[in-house]
Design a protein around this motif. Structure first.
Motif, PDB file in Angstrom:
ATOM      1  N   LEU A   1       0.815  -1.209   0.000  1.00 24.68           N
ATOM      2  CA  LEU A   1       0.000   0.000   0.000  1.00 24.68           C
ATOM      3  C   LEU A   1       0.852   1.264   0.000  1.00 24.68           C
ATOM      4  O   LEU A   1       0.429   2.308  -0.495  1.00 24.68           O
ATOM      5  CB  LEU A   1      -0.928  -0.003   1.221  1.00 24.68           C
ATOM      6  CG  LEU A   1      -2.098  -0.982   1.176  1.00 24.68           C
ATOM      7  CD1 LEU A   1      -2.762  -1.066   2.543  1.00 24.68           C
ATOM      8  CD2 LEU A   1      -3.101  -0.560   0.126  1.00 24.68           C
ATOM      9  N   ARG A   2       2.062   1.164   0.567  1.00 21.96           N
ATOM     10  CA  ARG A   2       2.912   2.337   0.643  1.00 21.96           C
ATOM     11  C   ARG A   2       3.363   2.795  -0.743  1.00 21.96           C
ATOM     12  O   ARG A   2       3.685   3.976  -0.953  1.00 21.96           O
ATOM     13  CB  ARG A   2       4.138   2.042   1.523  1.00 21.96           C
ATOM     14  CG  ARG A   2       5.011   3.249   1.790  1.00 21.96           C
ATOM     15  CD  ARG A   2       6.077   2.952   2.817  1.00 21.96           C
ATOM     16  NE  ARG A   2       6.914   1.819   2.407  1.00 21.96           N
ATOM     17  CZ  ARG A   2       7.931   1.368   3.127  1.00 21.96           C
ATOM     18  NH1 ARG A   2       8.225   1.920   4.286  1.00 21.96           N
ATOM     19  NH2 ARG A   2       8.653   0.351   2.701  1.00 21.96           N
TER      20      ARG A   2
ATOM     21  N   LEU B   1       1.546   2.825  -3.406  1.00 20.15           N
ATOM     22  CA  LEU B   1       0.457   3.435  -4.166  1.00 20.15           C
ATOM     23  C   LEU B   1       0.535   4.951  -4.082  1.00 20.15           C
ATOM     24  O   LEU B   1       0.825   5.518  -3.030  1.00 20.15           O
ATOM     25  CB  LEU B   1      -0.904   2.968  -3.642  1.00 20.15           C
ATOM     26  CG  LEU B   1      -1.323   1.521  -3.916  1.00 20.15           C
ATOM     27  CD1 LEU B   1      -2.677   1.259  -3.284  1.00 20.15           C
ATOM     28  CD2 LEU B   1      -1.381   1.242  -5.410  1.00 20.15           C
TER      29      LEU B   1
ATOM     30  N   ARG C   1      -1.250   8.719  -4.052  1.00 22.75           N
ATOM     31  CA  ARG C   1      -2.447   9.169  -3.334  1.00 22.75           C
ATOM     32  C   ARG C   1      -3.705   8.942  -4.170  1.00 22.75           C
ATOM     33  O   ARG C   1      -4.740   8.521  -3.644  1.00 22.75           O
ATOM     34  CB  ARG C   1      -2.306  10.652  -2.980  1.00 22.75           C
ATOM     35  CG  ARG C   1      -1.263  10.971  -1.926  1.00 22.75           C
ATOM     36  CD  ARG C   1      -1.107  12.476  -1.800  1.00 22.75           C
ATOM     37  NE  ARG C   1      -0.042  12.827  -0.872  1.00 22.75           N
ATOM     38  CZ  ARG C   1      -0.244  13.216   0.390  1.00 22.75           C
ATOM     39  NH1 ARG C   1      -1.459  13.295   0.857  1.00 22.75           N
ATOM     40  NH2 ARG C   1       0.767  13.521   1.167  1.00 22.75           N
TER      41      ARG C   1
ATOM     42  N   ASN D   1      -4.233   6.699  -6.547  1.00 23.44           N
ATOM     43  CA  ASN D   1      -4.553   5.271  -6.591  1.00 23.44           C
ATOM     44  C   ASN D   1      -5.078   4.778  -5.251  1.00 23.44           C
ATOM     45  O   ASN D   1      -5.949   3.901  -5.189  1.00 23.44           O
ATOM     46  CB  ASN D   1      -3.327   4.468  -6.997  1.00 23.44           C
ATOM     47  CG  ASN D   1      -2.950   4.677  -8.445  1.00 23.44           C
ATOM     48  OD1 ASN D   1      -3.790   5.062  -9.257  1.00 23.44           O
ATOM     49  ND2 ASN D   1      -1.695   4.441  -8.786  1.00 23.44           N
ATOM     50  N   LEU D   2      -4.539   5.327  -4.158  1.00 24.25           N
ATOM     51  CA  LEU D   2      -5.020   4.950  -2.840  1.00 24.25           C
ATOM     52  C   LEU D   2      -6.473   5.361  -2.645  1.00 24.25           C
ATOM     53  O   LEU D   2      -7.292   4.603  -2.108  1.00 24.25           O
ATOM     54  CB  LEU D   2      -4.142   5.585  -1.759  1.00 24.25           C
ATOM     55  CG  LEU D   2      -4.490   5.245  -0.298  1.00 24.25           C
ATOM     56  CD1 LEU D   2      -4.336   3.749  -0.050  1.00 24.25           C
ATOM     57  CD2 LEU D   2      -3.618   6.045   0.660  1.00 24.25           C
TER      58      LEU D   2
ATOM     59  N   ASP E   1      -3.443  10.154   3.669  1.00 20.41           N
ATOM     60  CA  ASP E   1      -2.963   8.918   3.063  1.00 20.41           C
ATOM     61  C   ASP E   1      -2.246   8.025   4.069  1.00 20.41           C
ATOM     62  O   ASP E   1      -2.283   6.791   3.964  1.00 20.41           O
ATOM     63  CB  ASP E   1      -2.057   9.235   1.885  1.00 20.41           C
ATOM     64  CG  ASP E   1      -0.829  10.028   2.301  1.00 20.41           C
ATOM     65  OD1 ASP E   1      -0.989  11.021   3.030  1.00 20.41           O
ATOM     66  OD2 ASP E   1       0.288   9.645   1.897  1.00 20.41           O
TER      67      ASP E   1
ATOM     68  N   ARG F   1      -3.501   4.265   4.634  1.00 24.46           N
ATOM     69  CA  ARG F   1      -2.638   3.103   4.410  1.00 24.46           C
ATOM     70  C   ARG F   1      -2.638   2.173   5.624  1.00 24.46           C
ATOM     71  O   ARG F   1      -2.732   0.949   5.495  1.00 24.46           O
ATOM     72  CB  ARG F   1      -1.214   3.563   4.091  1.00 24.46           C
ATOM     73  CG  ARG F   1      -1.074   4.288   2.766  1.00 24.46           C
ATOM     74  CD  ARG F   1       0.369   4.720   2.529  1.00 24.46           C
ATOM     75  NE  ARG F   1       0.441   5.914   1.702  1.00 24.46           N
ATOM     76  CZ  ARG F   1       0.394   5.926   0.380  1.00 24.46           C
ATOM     77  NH1 ARG F   1       0.278   4.787  -0.269  1.00 24.46           N
ATOM     78  NH2 ARG F   1       0.469   7.057  -0.290  1.00 24.46           N
TER      79      ARG F   1
ATOM     80  N   GLU G   1      -4.273  -1.486   5.507  1.00 17.96           N
ATOM     81  CA  GLU G   1      -3.340  -2.600   5.711  1.00 17.96           C
ATOM     82  C   GLU G   1      -3.795  -3.477   6.872  1.00 17.96           C
ATOM     83  O   GLU G   1      -3.810  -4.712   6.778  1.00 17.96           O
ATOM     84  CB  GLU G   1      -1.940  -2.064   5.983  1.00 17.96           C
ATOM     85  CG  GLU G   1      -0.917  -3.179   6.228  1.00 17.96           C
ATOM     86  CD  GLU G   1       0.430  -2.633   6.634  1.00 17.96           C
ATOM     87  OE1 GLU G   1       1.369  -3.441   6.765  1.00 17.96           O
ATOM     88  OE2 GLU G   1       0.552  -1.415   6.837  1.00 17.96           O
TER      89      GLU G   1
END
Length: 1039
Positions: free
Chosen positions: A22-23, A25, A27, A29-30, A493, A497, A501
């Motif tokens: 996730l890190r 990605l 912002r 895409n997150l 973000d 994340r 996660e």
């Protein structure tokens, strides 16, 4: 809502401890991943609830055995042949001798042959009002009149693409009895009974614009078959005419076109009767009725009142003696059509009663799943015959109930069946015994039908509960994400994340363990997968929600602006507990929507400057007025009468009047000017805007307007006096205009918007001639985000505009103007907040920057939303409420209600002459849910409008505020869907569940998925590309 923050989300998280994928990605895409996660929760919850609540009917795969020497027919056949004529949407009053007042010259007394023969030959001609079980769609009704079974509510979804009937039916029994069956007409029959007709001539059934092709095809084939030289080629002929139904959909029943079509049907009937022999039974019926606008699908009285006429040229259908026996006939129900002043009612039957009646008259077994009762008149030759027919019918229903396997139902009916069997097994053969047996067995059959109608489908409470739980927790999940994004600001973000996660990891582990155990226990891999998905969804929701409850505090201050949004949402959600509020939801939404500008109007009095006060007052009043005008356009539910007046259509026909066509053109073609004037205020009418608005978009709107003008000319060609050649030319132009409009909207506009620069104008001047140093002025800089995004918004708007009828286009124009006004209103209020905060800061040097000052009541602005570091006012939940409610208002004002009969099927033929998959269903979806989709697309404008980029290297919280607003928008729709589902489930045995609560849930469920899609497109394409253009031009990052 934002103040119920958890301890984990109260302070911005400074650094990420996430080491997962996730890190990596971005912002953007997150943010997209968050929306995809929420959409998946909605899909899982809706699927489970729907599977438990809208179950399909239990069908028994058994088939009644054919008659043979070892299994003789209980009654001798009265007719060897039958001609079954289905006139689609033939309502009872179209053939009844007793007409409602006032009598219509367009459909009363036109198809008069059944009434005339019933008067001259009462024993050979029988007219009935037959009740068509809802949903009153053709596919479901054909199932009913061939199997004798009840339809299910969810079956309406397959009306576009009929699936074959697997259960026992009268068609199967005819084939098993070596009968030759011929069919011609609506191709729904061949879809339901593939390879079942010895003679087959199907025609496409969904082209409602074509009034004659199917009917002429039936006429072309049926009369040669009826000629004496061809009667040996068939035993049963079925002809399904569609013209009456198509006329109803296109122009309604109160037009001269309907009169001409019924006159044609009258000639057809006379021709058929002339060719009938004495051994052939004629059956004329409508599969359903139609309302006063020509629509059907629901359970309104006009929709379920379908005509049925039985005629026998040779043998009499009924006996004289029993017909006058009150002890027998008193239990036969009658029916009086609405507004009929006649003192003589019609006999009333269930449409499915045709199945056992026709089966026994033709000497074939009654289909196994039949729930209909015999029409007693057809067996009234003598009491013994009537008793035998009634008993045979009841025994067949009892066999079905035994296979159905519902012990509570069998227990309920046990005493009634025992009593009937006791009478039948009596040694007495007197008339009183036969009479008692007739009444007992008929009572059993009707009682079984009544109980099965109430049962209809067995609800799966576990699925309903789990589906409702996932939907409810998804609302709380959204609330937790809303709080986390809002309170962490531009560091959202980091919070997202960590939250995703943790939830994904925990849900994957727990789901895998429980899913594996379930798979081992059941030895079914599919069960393991299903359990894994449901468990993972629930665990992930709980993980994200949990921090909300670590620390809950009651706010110490009250802000009307902050809490009016949640209060309106609560009021809207609670209204679904009442069927009356659902029936009048269009008025409820209008009331809720006008509440916001009234509050803004009151708060305007405390704006820091006179100019701002005046501007807020004018904009608030203008917004409220336009909303009220749009809300005045509506169609009426059956339950709203007589307190509702239809304004969407003109008079009694489902078409627009001439003034509406004129207004549609004037208003529609001025929309580009309205947007241009609005953009000019911020000097944003630059770059691609003049070409996009003034040429391309105006041209598309003009094509859309001309399309519906030509549609009007086509519908009224007879009264206008157009020649066939002119009609053909107009139709050709109309179809290609729609195709060009669709092609331009889906092709040219997106491409031009994507490759175009921002809506700015760069003015370069040399001020100092000695140095030659230029001064560059960027016009439109202040609204660089909003002016670019609104062009993106206009692309889907164009498609929705095309699919809506003339009054709907006026509604769309009004809502677009109201959107522009509201954006200016919000921008002015933000300016007032910033200015007021600056005044407070100057007056009190000791005030901390993030306090927001004093408590905010109804008479002050909400300065706690101000982010002084970016000089941008943070949006709140109340800001988006008008945009959410505008989607609901637009739905109702464009001629829709939460009833199936309001679906505007004619939109399926925009640009096409026949049903074209998958385009036709998509056009109907766009017409029905387009306003909700546009509502979702408009949300980012609240965070983009009049927000200027920052110098190179600085960041603007565009993505932060947009994500916050989108999550808030989804909170509203999720809670509405949750409320609708929980009230539908709780009231599942309510009298109005299938009439009111279930349709409203279906609307909410589909709407939730539509707005999920809209938000994904808005964030992943609209906001992302707009931010990319700004970064490319000014080097300003959107975070």
């Amino acid at each position: 809502m934002a103040e119920t923050a958890s301890a984990a989300a109260e302070k911005p998280i400074q650094q990420s401890r996430s080491t997962s994928w996730l890190r990596k990605l971005s912002r953007s895409n997150l943010a997209t991943l968050i929306l995809l996660y929420i959409t998946s929760l909605h899909l899982i919850g809706l699927y489970l609830f729907t599977k438990g609540f809208l179950l399909t009917r239990l069908t028994i795969p058994h088939v009644s055995p054919s008659y043979s020497p070892s299994n003789p027919a209980p009654l001798a056949a009265t007719h060897s042949k039958a001609v079954i004529i289905v006139i689609d949407a033939l309502r009872t009053d179209f053939i009844s001798p007793f007409h409602p007042e006032p009598k219509s010259p367009f459909h009363h007394g036109i198809l008069s042959l059944p009434a005339e023969l019933s008067i001259s030959q009462p024993d050979h001609s029988l007219i009935f009002n037959s009740y068509s079980d809802p949903p009153t769609a053709t596919m479901q009704r054909i199932k009913g009149i061939t199997t004798g079974s009840l339809p299910t509510f969810i079956d309406i979804s397959s009306n576009f693409a009929s699936t074959s009937i697997e259960e026992d039916s009268i068609i199967l029994q005819l084939l098993n009895s070596n009968k030759t069956v011929g069919f011609m007409g609506d191709d729904t029959w061949t879809n339901l009974f593939p390879n079942s007709f010895n003679l087959s001539h199907p025609y496409d059934s969904f082209n409602v614009e074509d009034l004659h092709t199917v009917d002429e095809g039936v006429i072309e084939h049926i009369f040669p078959y009826l000629s004496p030289s061809n009667t040996e080629k068939w035993d049963v002929l079925i002809g399904h005419f569609l013209g009456v139904d198509h006329v109803g959909h296109r122009v309604g029943p109160n037009t001269n076109i309907m009169k001409l079509k019924l006159e044609q049907m009258s000639k057809v009937l006379k021709g058929i009767i002339d060719l009938l022999d004495d051994d052939t039974l004629l059956v004329l019926l409508g599969d359903h009725g139609m309302d006063d606008k020509g629509n059907h699908g629901g359970d309104a009285e006009l929709e379920t009142s379908s005509a049925m006429w039985l005629y026998s040229k040779g043998k009499a259908l009924r006996g004289n003696k029993l017909i006058h026996d009150k002890a027998i006939t008193d239990s036969w129900p009658t029916y009086t059509f609405p507004n009929s002043n006649s003192g003589t009612p019609l006999r009333h039957i269930n449409q499915i009663d045709l199945v056992p009646t026709l089966s026994l008259l033709l000497g074939i077994p009654i289909p196994y799943n039949n729930l209909g009762s015999i029409i007693p008149e057809c067996f009234s030759k003598d009491l013994k015959t009537l008793e035998l027919a009634t008993r045979t019918n009841a025994e067949q229903i009892n066999r079905y109930l035994g296979s159905y396997g519902d012990e509570s139902l069998k227990s309920t009916l046990h005493s009634t069946w025992t009593r009937a069997r006791a009478v039948a097994s009596s040694d007495r053969t007197s008339e009183s015994t036969y009479q008692e047996s007739v009444n007992a067995h008929r009572h059993y059959a009707l009682l079984a039908l009544r109980h099965l109608r109430a049962l209809w489908a067995q609800f799966s409470l576990p699925l309903i509960l789990v589906g409702t739980l996932i939907l409810g927790l998804s609302a709380l999940t959204l609330a937790a994400l809303y709080v986390g994004v809002r309170n962490n600001g531009t560091n959202w973000d980091v919070y997202a994340r960590l939250a995703l996660e943790t939830s994904f990891t925990a849900s994957g582990i727990v789901g895998s363990i429980i899913g594996t155990l379930a798979g081992i226990y059941t030895a079914r891999p599919l069960t393991a997968i299903n359990v894994f998905i449901v468990t993972a969804a629930l665990v992930s929701e709980i993980i994200i929600i949990f921090p909300l409850f670590l620390k809950f505090s009651i706010p110490q201050t009250f802000s009307i602006n902050r809490y009016i949004g949640p209060l309106l949402l609560l009021a809207h959600a609670l209204s679904f507990a009442s069927n009356s509020f659902i029936m009048w939801e269009d008025k409820v939404v209008l009331f809720l929507l006008t509440t916001i500008p009234i509050i803004y109007l009151i708060k305007a009095l405390t704006a820091p400057t006179a100019e701002m006060r005046l501007k807020i007052i004018v904009l608030s009043i203008s917004y409220a007025v336009i909303v009220r005008l749009v809300g005045a356009i509506t169609i009426c539910r059956e339950e709203q009468q007589p307190y509702c007046r239809v304004t969407f259509f003109s008079g009694s026909t489902p078409s627009a009047s001439k003034w509406v066509l004129l207004a549609m053109g004037l208003v529609g073609l001025q929309l580009p000017r309205a947007i241009g004037i609005t953009l000019s205020r911020s000097k944003s009418l630059g770059g691609p805007a003049p070409l996009f608005l003034g040429f391309l978009w105006r041209g598309i709107l003009a094509q859309n307007v001309i399309y519906w003008v030509l549609e009007y000319l086509n519908n009224n060609s007879e009264s206008i006096g157009l020649s066939p050649a002119a009609i053909s030319t107009a139709n050709f132009i109309r179809i290609w205009l729609a195709r060009i409009s669709i092609g331009t909207t889906l092709g040219a506009l997106p491409y031009i918007w994507f490759i175009s620069p921002l809506c700015i104008t760069v003015d370069k001047k040399v001020i100092d001639q000695s140095t030659g140093k230029p001064e560059i002025t960027v016009l439109g800089f202040a609204n660089a985000y909003g002016s670019t995004y609104i062009l993106f918004y206009l692309i889907p708007f164009s498609l929705v505009h095309l699919t809506n009828q003339p009054m709907g286009q006026i509604v769309l124009s009004g809502l677009l103007v109201s959107l522009l006004i509201y954006l200016e209103l919000i921008d002015t209020r933000r300016d007032a907040i910033i200015l007021q905060n600056q005044f407070q800061s100057s007056a009190s040097a000791s005030a901390s920057p993030g306090d927001g000052g004093t408590a905010n009541g109804i008479g002050s602005f909400d300065t706690e939303n101000l982010d002084l570091q970016s000089i941008i006012v943070r949006p709140n939940f109340t800001d988006l409420i008008p945009l959410v409610l505008s989607g609901f208002l637009g739905f109702f004002s464009t001629g829709h209600q939460a009833v199936l009969s309001s679906i505007q099927w004619k939109s399926a033929f925009i640009g096409f002459e026949t049903v074209t998959y998958p385009i036709s269903p998509l056009l109907v979806i766009i017409n029905t849910w387009g306003l909700f989709f546009l509502s979702g697309l408009s949300i980012p404008l609240l965070s983009l409008w009049n927000i200027s980029p920052k110098p190179t290297g600085q960041k603007v919280p565009i993505l932060t505020h947009t994500l916050q607003l989108i999550i808030g928008f989804l909170i509203y729709h999720t809670i509405i869907t949750f409320s609708s589902s929980i009230t539908s489930a709780y009231l599942r045995r309510h009298l109005m569940v299938w009439k009111v609560f279930a349709p409203r849930f279906m609307l909410s469920g589909i709407t939730l998925l539509i707005v999920d899609l809209a938000c994904l497109i808005a964030l992943s394409f609209g906001v992302r590309i707009t931010s990319w253009k700004v970064r490319k031009t000014f080097g300003c990052e959107s975070v």
